[in-house]
Design a protein around this motif. Structure first.
Motif, PDB file in Angstrom:
ATOM      1  N   ARG A   4       0.838  -1.196   0.000  1.00 44.33           N
ATOM      2  CA  ARG A   4       0.000   0.000   0.000  1.00 44.33           C
ATOM      3  C   ARG A   4       0.875   1.248   0.000  1.00 44.33           C
ATOM      4  NH1 ARG A   4      -4.957  -0.219   3.422  1.00 44.33           N
ATOM      5  NH2 ARG A   4      -5.407   1.468   2.026  1.00 44.33           N
ATOM      6  N   TYR A  76      -4.459   2.598  -9.520  1.00 44.65           N
ATOM      7  CA  TYR A  76      -4.281   2.716  -8.073  1.00 44.65           C
ATOM      8  C   TYR A  76      -5.627   2.952  -7.384  1.00 44.65           C
ATOM      9  CZ  TYR A  76      -3.240   4.711  -3.546  1.00 44.65           C
ATOM     10  OH  TYR A  76      -3.234   4.977  -2.206  1.00 44.65           O
ATOM     11  N   GLU A  80      -7.438   0.527  -4.580  1.00 37.94           N
ATOM     12  CA  GLU A  80      -7.770   1.025  -3.237  1.00 37.94           C
ATOM     13  C   GLU A  80      -9.274   0.979  -2.984  1.00 37.94           C
ATOM     14  OE1 GLU A  80      -5.744   2.149  -0.466  1.00 37.94           O
ATOM     15  OE2 GLU A  80      -4.499   0.853  -1.694  1.00 37.94           O
ATOM     16  N   ARG A  83     -10.209  -2.588  -2.277  1.00 38.38           N
ATOM     17  CA  ARG A  83      -9.785  -2.960  -0.920  1.00 38.38           C
ATOM     18  C   ARG A  83     -10.765  -2.432   0.126  1.00 38.38           C
ATOM     19  NH1 ARG A  83      -3.760  -1.734  -1.875  1.00 38.38           N
ATOM     20  NH2 ARG A  83      -2.897  -3.800  -2.109  1.00 38.38           N
TER      21      ARG A  83
END
Length: 123
Positions: A4, A76, A80, A83
């Motif tokens: 991360r 990206y 994210e 997630r």
């Protein structure tokens, strides 16, 4: 992307993503400006961390290095977002939207955008 990116590292990535061409460490520092009040050394530390994580690439240009993102911003953000939804909402987007609507409230513009997106997805 396995590792991360921290909030501080994200600041550096945003500066690089917004640049039309690769940047030197000094140019990254200049773009971040007074927002973080970082020294040149701090910026170079962040660049080193991002290189180690594989999200940056660099090339020599005389006595300096030019840095460029090795990961696209949209990739990206997609990772994210996934997630977040997986971790907090069991992989489902509907509970996320419900949470935003209840907690923070959605503006009329937000609702219109969501309706247009849903209409597009149904078509």
């Amino acid at each position: 992307m396995a590792e991360r990116i921290s909030e501080a590292e994200l600041t550096v990535m945003e500066a690089l993503w917004s640049a039309p061409a690769p940047l030197t460490a000094q140019e990254v520092h200049d773009r971040i400006g007074d927002a973080r009040e970082w020294s040149d050394r701090t910026v170079k530390t962040m660049l080193g961390r991002l290189l180690a994580k594989g999200v940056l690439a660099h090339e020599e240009d005389g006595r300096r290095y030019l840095y460029r993102p090795a990961v696209k911003r949209d990739a990206y953000v997609a990772g994210e977002s996934r997630r977040l939804v997986d971790r907090l909402f069991g992989g489902r987007a509907a509970p996320l939207v419900a949470h935003l609507a209840e907690g923070e409230g959605l503006s009329q513009d937000d609702i219109a955008e969501l309706e247009a997106l849903l209409k597009e997805l149904k078509a």
